[in-house]
Write a protein that holds these residues in place. Sequence first.
Motif, PDB file in Angstrom:
ATOM      1  N   VAL A  38      34.208  88.814   2.698  1.00 17.19           N
ATOM      2  CA  VAL A  38      34.775  87.908   3.707  1.00 17.19           C
ATOM      3  C   VAL A  38      33.687  86.958   4.215  1.00 17.19           C
ATOM      4  CG1 VAL A  38      35.858  87.802   6.003  1.00 17.19           C
ATOM      5  CG2 VAL A  38      36.505  89.592   4.388  1.00 17.19           C
ATOM      6  N   MET A  39      32.583  87.525   4.604  1.00 17.00           N
ATOM      7  CA  MET A  39      31.403  86.758   5.025  1.00 17.00           C
ATOM      8  C   MET A  39      30.237  87.719   5.202  1.00 17.00           C
ATOM      9  SD  MET A  39      32.211  85.773   9.032  1.00 17.00           S
ATOM     10  CE  MET A  39      33.970  85.510   8.842  1.00 17.00           C
ATOM     11  N   MET A  40      29.053  87.175   5.356  1.00 18.45           N
ATOM     12  CA  MET A  40      27.897  87.981   5.759  1.00 18.45           C
ATOM     13  C   MET A  40      27.594  87.623   7.210  1.00 18.45           C
ATOM     14  SD  MET A  40      25.149  87.547   2.733  1.00 18.45           S
ATOM     15  CE  MET A  40      25.532  87.880   1.033  1.00 18.45           C
ATOM     16  N   ILE A  41      27.026  88.570   7.939  1.00 18.56           N
ATOM     17  CA  ILE A  41      26.626  88.271   9.319  1.00 18.56           C
ATOM     18  C   ILE A  41      25.217  88.823   9.545  1.00 18.56           C
ATOM     19  CG2 ILE A  41      27.193  88.460  11.769  1.00 18.56           C
ATOM     20  CD1 ILE A  41      30.066  89.208  10.962  1.00 18.56           C
ATOM     21  N   ALA A  42      24.274  87.911   9.716  1.00 19.07           N
ATOM     22  CA  ALA A  42      22.906  88.319  10.053  1.00 19.07           C
ATOM     23  C   ALA A  42      22.873  88.663  11.542  1.00 19.07           C
ATOM     24  CB  ALA A  42      21.938  87.186   9.748  1.00 19.07           C
ATOM     25  N   VAL A  43      22.249  89.774  11.876  1.00 19.17           N
ATOM     26  CA  VAL A  43      22.183  90.211  13.289  1.00 19.17           C
ATOM     27  C   VAL A  43      20.779  90.700  13.601  1.00 19.17           C
ATOM     28  CG1 VAL A  43      23.033  91.924  14.972  1.00 19.17           C
ATOM     29  CG2 VAL A  43      24.646  90.861  13.369  1.00 19.17           C
ATOM     30  N   GLY A  44      20.307  90.311  14.771  1.00 16.97           N
ATOM     31  CA  GLY A  44      18.993  90.785  15.214  1.00 16.97           C
ATOM     32  C   GLY A  44      18.659  90.164  16.551  1.00 16.97           C
ATOM     33  N   TYR A  45      17.436  90.400  16.994  1.00 22.21           N
ATOM     34  CA  TYR A  45      17.009  89.764  18.247  1.00 22.21           C
ATOM     35  C   TYR A  45      16.700  88.294  17.954  1.00 22.21           C
ATOM     36  CZ  TYR A  45      17.097  94.345  20.283  1.00 22.21           C
ATOM     37  OH  TYR A  45      17.541  95.556  20.742  1.00 22.21           O
ATOM     38  N   GLU A  46      17.012  87.457  18.922  1.00 20.03           N
ATOM     39  CA  GLU A  46      16.870  86.011  18.744  1.00 20.03           C
ATOM     40  C   GLU A  46      15.408  85.617  18.523  1.00 20.03           C
ATOM     41  OE1 GLU A  46      18.578  83.807  22.012  1.00 20.03           O
ATOM     42  OE2 GLU A  46      17.848  81.911  21.191  1.00 20.03           O
ATOM     43  N   GLY A  47      15.187  84.721  17.575  1.00 23.34           N
ATOM     44  CA  GLY A  47      13.852  84.167  17.380  1.00 23.34           C
ATOM     45  C   GLY A  47      13.753  82.787  18.012  1.00 23.34           C
ATOM     46  N   ALA A  48      12.586  82.148  17.864  1.00 32.76           N
ATOM     47  CA  ALA A  48      12.390  80.816  18.456  1.00 32.76           C
ATOM     48  C   ALA A  48      12.973  79.755  17.527  1.00 32.76           C
ATOM     49  CB  ALA A  48      10.910  80.572  18.665  1.00 32.76           C
ATOM     50  N   GLY A  49      13.388  78.649  18.117  1.00 30.67           N
ATOM     51  CA  GLY A  49      13.747  77.464  17.332  1.00 30.67           C
ATOM     52  C   GLY A  49      15.210  77.323  16.960  1.00 30.67           C
ATOM     53  N   ASN A  50      16.062  78.177  17.539  1.00 24.15           N
ATOM     54  CA  ASN A  50      17.494  78.043  17.235  1.00 24.15           C
ATOM     55  C   ASN A  50      18.108  76.831  17.929  1.00 24.15           C
ATOM     56  OD1 ASN A  50      18.493  80.236  15.504  1.00 24.15           O
ATOM     57  ND2 ASN A  50      17.610  81.538  17.096  1.00 24.15           N
ATOM     58  N   TRP A  51      19.067  76.220  17.273  1.00 17.55           N
ATOM     59  CA  TRP A  51      19.903  75.233  17.954  1.00 17.55           C
ATOM     60  C   TRP A  51      20.747  75.972  18.975  1.00 17.55           C
ATOM     61  CZ3 TRP A  51      22.330  72.288  13.196  1.00 17.55           C
ATOM     62  CH2 TRP A  51      21.502  71.212  12.860  1.00 17.55           C
ATOM     63  N   PRO A  52      21.052  75.313  20.086  1.00 22.41           N
ATOM     64  CA  PRO A  52      22.034  75.942  20.983  1.00 22.41           C
ATOM     65  C   PRO A  52      23.416  75.899  20.327  1.00 22.41           C
ATOM     66  CG  PRO A  52      21.479  73.748  21.763  1.00 22.41           C
ATOM     67  CD  PRO A  52      20.608  74.004  20.563  1.00 22.41           C
TER      68      PRO A  52
END
Length: 214
Positions: free
Chosen positions: A175-189
Amino acid sequence: MQAIQALEQRFSANHFDTNKPVTEKQIEQLVYLATQAPSAFNIQHTRLLAVVEPAAKAALKAVAFNQQKVEDAAVTFVVLADTQAHEHYARVNEQAIEAGLYDQQMAEKMLEMVAGNYADKPGFSRDEALRSGSMVAMNLMTAATAVGLASGPMIGFDPKALQQEFKIAERYLPVMMIAVGYEGAGNWPKKPRLTTEEVLVKDARPGQTHPFSQ
Ligand SMILES: Cc1cc2nc3c(=O)[nH]c(=O)nc-3n(C[C@H](O)[C@H](O)[C@H](O)COP(=O)(O)O)c2cc1C
């Protein structure tokens, strides 16, 4: 966190903190919460692989067009939907009987209805599997936000290569993949959304022309 905040705050993450793993307990909790999603007749089509081990992540990244987040995220879930899940309906019935919801007669009726709806209807079964899997996926992402984790859904992968690499039988639709973890720097809002006015017909009536009539 309240459900409303989780829905508003979830965003699609590209960057994860590579130094912060998640525990097996956290993974189990996310899957438990995700599988509270509904499915038609409560068939429960969805199955998940949690990919955490470095070499396994590298193999998954290779079939996901080298998307770096597959390696960086603490875990990447592969959300699968069983296109023949109706064949396992006896198990759903068993639990419903155990819970005192159905008697034997009701269980037999449900089994008949499920077979009538899905057996020998591959197109509809596939649509149904995809619907169910998508709802579990959304729940998983909302749950991740609620417990302080970031998530990134992905359809950028080669499904055939994925199925081969991770020994996934044909009947299970990725169906899809979902990456999960603690947020890193540099993400778009989170990106802006269309307005409610643009997506909603209020008080729709039969025969009425509306923006989605053409
Ligand atoms: C089914 C689905 C597949 C997606 N596939 C990818 C992908 O392969 N790679 C990626 O970087 N983002 C992917 N995205 C993320 C979308 O680009 C993102 O959800 C969208 O831009 C909205 O971002 P937001 O949730 O942060 O507002 C996917 C999203 C969904 C729902």
